[in-house]
Design a protein around this motif. Structure first.
Motif, short mmCIF file in Angstrom:
data_model
loop_
_atom_site.label_atom_id
_atom_site.label_comp_id
_atom_site.label_asym_id
_atom_site.label_seq_id
_atom_site.Cartn_x
_atom_site.Cartn_y
_atom_site.Cartn_z
N LEU A 19 -9.09 4.50 -12.49
CA LEU A 19 -8.21 3.57 -11.78
C LEU A 19 -7.84 2.40 -12.68
CD1 LEU A 19 -9.86 3.28 -8.25
CD2 LEU A 19 -7.69 4.35 -8.84
N GLU A 20 -8.86 1.83 -13.31
CA GLU A 20 -8.63 0.60 -14.06
C GLU A 20 -7.85 0.83 -15.35
OE1 GLU A 20 -12.57 -0.99 -14.25
OE2 GLU A 20 -12.47 -1.48 -12.10
N GLU A 21 -8.08 2.00 -15.95
CA GLU A 21 -7.45 2.20 -17.26
C GLU A 21 -6.11 2.90 -17.17
OE1 GLU A 21 -10.39 4.08 -19.71
OE2 GLU A 21 -11.78 2.39 -19.47
N ILE A 22 -5.89 3.71 -16.14
CA ILE A 22 -4.66 4.49 -16.09
C ILE A 22 -3.76 4.10 -14.91
CG2 ILE A 22 -3.67 6.82 -16.00
CD1 ILE A 22 -5.51 7.37 -18.11
N PHE A 23 -4.29 4.19 -13.69
CA PHE A 23 -3.41 4.07 -12.53
C PHE A 23 -2.98 2.63 -12.24
CE2 PHE A 23 -5.67 8.13 -11.43
CZ PHE A 23 -4.58 8.95 -11.68
N LEU A 24 -3.94 1.71 -12.21
CA LEU A 24 -3.58 0.34 -11.84
C LEU A 24 -2.60 -0.28 -12.83
CD1 LEU A 24 -6.99 -1.00 -10.47
CD2 LEU A 24 -4.97 -0.32 -9.17
N ASN A 47 1.00 -3.53 -8.61
CA ASN A 47 1.63 -4.35 -7.57
C ASN A 47 0.52 -4.92 -6.69
OD1 ASN A 47 1.15 -2.61 -5.12
ND2 ASN A 47 2.32 -1.18 -6.39
N THR A 48 0.85 -5.92 -5.90
CA THR A 48 -0.21 -6.65 -5.20
C THR A 48 -0.90 -5.80 -4.13
OG1 THR A 48 1.54 -7.58 -3.86
CG2 THR A 48 0.59 -9.01 -5.56
N ALA A 49 -0.12 -4.97 -3.44
CA ALA A 49 -0.74 -4.15 -2.38
C ALA A 49 -1.76 -3.20 -2.98
CB ALA A 49 0.34 -3.37 -1.63
N LEU A 50 -1.43 -2.60 -4.13
CA LEU A 50 -2.33 -1.65 -4.78
C LEU A 50 -3.55 -2.36 -5.33
CD1 LEU A 50 -2.73 1.30 -5.80
CD2 LEU A 50 -1.57 0.63 -7.89
N GLU A 51 -3.30 -3.53 -5.93
CA GLU A 51 -4.40 -4.22 -6.61
C GLU A 51 -5.48 -4.71 -5.64
OE1 GLU A 51 -1.98 -6.74 -8.93
OE2 GLU A 51 -1.56 -5.07 -10.29
N ALA A 52 -5.16 -4.80 -4.35
CA ALA A 52 -6.19 -5.18 -3.37
C ALA A 52 -7.28 -4.10 -3.33
CB ALA A 52 -5.56 -5.36 -2.00
N ARG A 53 -6.94 -2.89 -3.75
CA ARG A 53 -7.89 -1.76 -3.86
C ARG A 53 -8.69 -1.54 -2.58
NH1 ARG A 53 -10.70 -1.52 -9.65
NH2 ARG A 53 -11.52 0.32 -8.65
N LEU A 93 -1.86 -2.80 2.63
CA LEU A 93 -1.33 -3.59 3.74
C LEU A 93 0.08 -4.04 3.39
CD1 LEU A 93 -4.51 -5.70 4.56
CD2 LEU A 93 -3.71 -3.58 5.61
N LEU A 94 1.02 -3.76 4.32
CA LEU A 94 2.43 -4.04 4.06
C LEU A 94 3.01 -4.83 5.22
CD1 LEU A 94 3.34 -0.35 3.14
CD2 LEU A 94 2.85 -2.19 1.50
N SER A 95 3.89 -5.79 4.93
CA SER A 95 4.61 -6.49 5.99
C SER A 95 6.00 -5.90 6.05
CB SER A 95 4.71 -7.98 5.69
OG SER A 95 3.51 -8.59 6.06
N VAL A 96 6.34 -5.28 7.18
CA VAL A 96 7.65 -4.65 7.31
C VAL A 96 8.32 -5.21 8.56
CG1 VAL A 96 8.91 -2.48 7.50
CG2 VAL A 96 6.78 -2.56 6.21
N GLY A 97 9.38 -5.98 8.37
CA GLY A 97 10.13 -6.53 9.50
C GLY A 97 9.25 -7.27 10.49
N GLY A 98 8.30 -8.02 9.99
CA GLY A 98 7.44 -8.81 10.87
C GLY A 98 6.22 -8.06 11.34
N ALA A 99 6.23 -6.73 11.20
CA ALA A 99 5.04 -5.96 11.62
C ALA A 99 4.09 -5.84 10.44
CB ALA A 99 5.46 -4.58 12.09
N ARG A 100 2.78 -5.83 10.77
CA ARG A 100 1.78 -5.64 9.71
C ARG A 100 1.35 -4.18 9.73
NH1 ARG A 100 -3.12 -9.00 10.00
NH2 ARG A 100 -3.01 -8.57 12.23
N LEU A 101 1.69 -3.46 8.67
CA LEU A 101 1.38 -2.03 8.62
C LEU A 101 0.32 -1.75 7.57
CD1 LEU A 101 4.92 -0.35 8.76
CD2 LEU A 101 3.37 -0.90 10.65
N ALA A 102 -0.42 -0.67 7.82
CA ALA A 102 -1.35 -0.17 6.80
C ALA A 102 -0.90 1.23 6.44
CB ALA A 102 -2.77 -0.14 7.34
#
Lengths: 376, 350
Positions: B31-36, B41-47, B52-61
């Motif tokens: 993960l650390e050496e290849i994928f990340l 991006n911030t959503a991925l880096e939360a690992r 977690l995504l904000s879409v049109g005011g909704a909080r989606l996972a």
């Protein structure tokens, strides 16, 4: 669970530890010979319960650690032959050879299989008559009878596609080698209970006499190990050097005769090189002439380059109890279980891996296991 | 005496080893050496288990997972159960109500149609139990010998209902660690089939949907700090990931960690450590100590977490020198570091 819970019982263990503290007046250095014992000691944090004056050092009884690098290279080269299915106990797979481990060979397409018993290799040979099944026969006296039995059975069945890469080693010659070293600090041995289950412990009387060292045949649970320590300390405090048996529920003085007979029918004693230690006379087993057709080394006459070993790692000293894993500059940095530089970092029975998994670093050990760290 | 040397070959890591998929140290390295670095991006880096995504005011996972288990059918479930429950559970671990799943199948030429039916029906049943529809999918077939019967990928989206952030960053010194039930049943059930082991009692996988347990905690207003399902790498790896991300010291008590007699016995025989064995229906939850009793009562009322117990506590690190760390107080009263799994768990020789 019977035979486990009573030997891991908190109150019994604490009482035994208290008795050890009561009887010990002077500092003693004791060696547990077997890697399985090292595993229990580190996994259960047992050293913490002992007085600071008692130092346990870890012996050469880890089959994974002492199998010579030339033999690992040979296993890798054999596994890479297209017709071969190479069967091995699991923790041999990660041991580094000169350039590759068996796991590396597997990632290159070699057919390497983990088995729990050599008899699984026998089954594979029966069901794959068009393939060559090779069993990597490593280990001490403990694993020898099952391996001997497998060869004996294959011979009876005239199975010509099964062979063994034999790298068997024997415990008593290794103990003598440790004791013969001029730097030897070991004052008493916790002998390997499982090996003695097969061999008995007659052989230890002469070692104990010649080197004036107490030897206690010891089991593998925390309470076994503490009782073994207590039996050694009592002898040492009284100036005695005798052979005793703590592991009476499994070990008889004469051992298991049937197993011994099968072993000596199939195998004979030979000199053997120990990884990190060097050649020790009469310290190994090889197939007898009658069973030589089952010898993979002869069957696949592979020409291998000389194995390359670097002097940086101190595994040889660790295996003789002269150094601790933390004393190695590569420990936990350049050498970890994922990228092991030496074999003791591979198996959970290897002293370095045991320290790494259960103590991780000297800093962490000092911080989180202060009592254990107080013992040098 | 002979001279003492020790092997020091160069580590070769230029090929993928099976252990890269084992959920331990090598997986992290990948993960650390290849994928990340590649996908930064911030959503991925939360690992987290899911993004977690904000879409049109909704909080989606959103989460995805691939299933390659052998055997395809095992005591207590099939690869299909795992494919649904595993992805639903990843959403649940984000505090998200699972809303929809996708399913991608890679089938091997020659697969028995009956096996496919059995797997698909078990997916249907698991999805019904979890109240989540499978709304889109894909099928590919590969040449015989190029697959292992069936590989399944599922992705899921869910709506985050947890009020606060759930993750290692919310874990505090003083938190308690609960696990939802006895450990290791799934891994041992799979191994028992692979190795042809027989046990006195039935040994069934624990595969299950964890959302009801999480939902019960959330609706009771328990402030959940962190959730983690205890899949690959087991309890040890999960705790290590959290301790390391939170920079804290987690201490567990061996005597409190629930492991059934059958799993213990199998692990003793096979030389495995149940704390590293995979589960498919167990999770750990971190909450403030004041909520512990209430949370345990709530969890025990749900069938999927009826065996919930407290196994440990979170402490401050003892020095800046040490990063996050997990230690264990053994049954006999000693201490040791409980490390992340290295490589695959390999059976010992003797």
């Amino acid at each position: 669970m019977r035979y486990l819970d009573e030997y891991r019982d908190y109150d019994s263990v604490q009482r035994m530890a208290q008795e050890i503290r009561r009887v010990s007046n002077r500092p003693w250095t004791l060696m547990e010979v077997c890697g399985g014992q090292t595993h229990t000691i580190v996994k259960s944090g047992l050293q913490e319960l002992l007085p600071a004056s008692i130092t346990l050092v870890h012996g050469p009884g880890c089959p994974v650690c002492v199998t010579p690098i030339s033999m690992i290279d040979r296993a890798v080269a054999t596994a890479l032959l297209p017709e071969v299915i190479l069967c091995s106990f699991g923790d041999m797979l990660r041991v580094p050879g000169s350039t590759q481990s068996l796991l590396d060979a597997k990632s290159l397409g070699a057919d390497v299989r983990i088995v729990y018993s050599p008899l699984d290799a026998l089954k594979l040979a029966r069901s794959n008559p068009q393939r060559e099944v090779v069993f990597f026969a490593v280990g001490f006296e403990t694993t020898a009878p099952a391996n001997a039995m497998t060869v004996w059975q294959a011979c009876r069945e005239k199975l010509s596609n099964l062979s063994m890469l034999v790298s068997h080693v024997l415990v008593p010659p290794a103990m003598e080698a440790v004791l013969s070293s001029p730097q030897c600090q070991v004052q008493g041995f916790l002998a390997a209970g499982h090996a003695c289950m097969v061999t008995g412990y007659e052989e230890y009387f002469s070692i104990s006499r010649r080197f004036r060292v107490p030897i206690v045949v010891t089991g593998f649970e925390p309470l076994d190990l503490l009782e073994g320590v207590l039996m050694l300390v009592r002898q040492l405090e009284h100036g005695c050097a005798e052979v005793a048996n703590q592991y009476t529920r499994a070990v008889a003085r004469e051992g298991n005769r049937a197993a011994q007979e099968r072993v000596s029918e199939v195998f004979e004693v030979t000199d053997r090189a120990w990884r990190g230690i060097g050649e020790i006379a009469g310290s190994g087993l090889r197939l007898r002439e009658t069973y030589r057709s089952f010898d993979a080394e002869a069957k696949f006459d592979l020409q291998l380059e000389d194995p390359t070993e670097s002097p940086e790692c101190i595994a040889g000293l660790v295996l003789q109890g002269l150094r601790r894993p933390y004393d190695c500059p590569a420990f936990g940095t350049r050498c970890t279980p994922d990228a092991p530089l030496g074999a003791p970092m591979v198996s959970s029975e290897g002293a370095c891996a045991a320290y790494f998994h259960f103590g991780r670093s000297k800093d962490d050990a000092d911080l989180y296991m202060p009592v254990a760290a107080a013992n040098p | 005496m002979p001279t003492f040397t020790c092997p020091l070959p160069l580590p070769t890591r230029e090929r993928i080893l099976l252990a890269h998929g084992g959920g331990g140290r090598l997986t992290n390295q990948l993960l650390e050496e290849i994928f990340l670095p590649a996908f930064a991006n911030t959503a991925l880096e939360a690992r987290h288990d899911g993004a977690l995504l904000s879409v049109g005011g909704a909080r989606l996972a959103m989460t995805t997972d691939s299933y390659v288990v052998q055997p395809l059918v095992f005591p207590g479930g099939t690869i299909g159960d795992l494919a649904v429950n595993g992805t639903v559970n990843d959403l649940a671990m984000c505090g998200a109500r699972p809303m929809a799943l996708s399913a991608g199948f890679i089938l091997e030429e020659g697969l028995a149609m009956d096996t496919l039916r059995q797997v698909v029906f078990s997916m249907r049943d698991a999805a019904m139990m979890a109240h989540v529809p499978i709304v889109t999918g894909d099928t590919k077939v590969v040449d015989k010998g190029k697959g292992d019967g069936i590989f399944i990928n599922t992705s899921g989206i869910g709506v985050v209902v947890a009020p606060g952030p759930i993750g290692p960053q919310s874990v505090r010194a003083g938190d308690v660690v609960l696990v939802s039930g006895d450990l290791g049943a799934h891994g041992i059930a799979i191994l028992s089939v692979r190795e042809g082991l027989q046990f006195e009692g039935p040994m069934l996988s624990d595969t299950a949907c964890l959302w009801p347990a999480v939902e019960a905690l959330l609706s009771a207003g328990i402030e959940i700090h962190c959730l983690r399902d205890l899949t690959r790498g087991g309890l040890s790896s999960a705790l290590n990931e959290i301790a390391s991300a939170a920079g804290l010291h987690i201490m567990v008590q061996e005597a409190l960690i629930p492991v059934s007699a059958v799993v213990r016995g199998a692990c003793e025989l096979l030389g495995l450590d149940p704390l590293y064995v995979a589960n498919e229906g167990r999770f750990a939850v971190f909450i403030a100590e004041k909520d512990a009793d209430r949370a345990l009562t709530i969890l025990r009322a749900q069938s999927v977490s009826a065996g919930a117990v407290q196994v440990g506590m979170v402490h401050e690190r003892k020095s800046d020198r040490s990063s996050g760390i997990v230690t264990l107080r053994s049954r006999i009263g000693g201490h040791r570091v409980l490390d992340m799994m290295s490589g695959e768990q390999l059976p010992r020789i003797c």
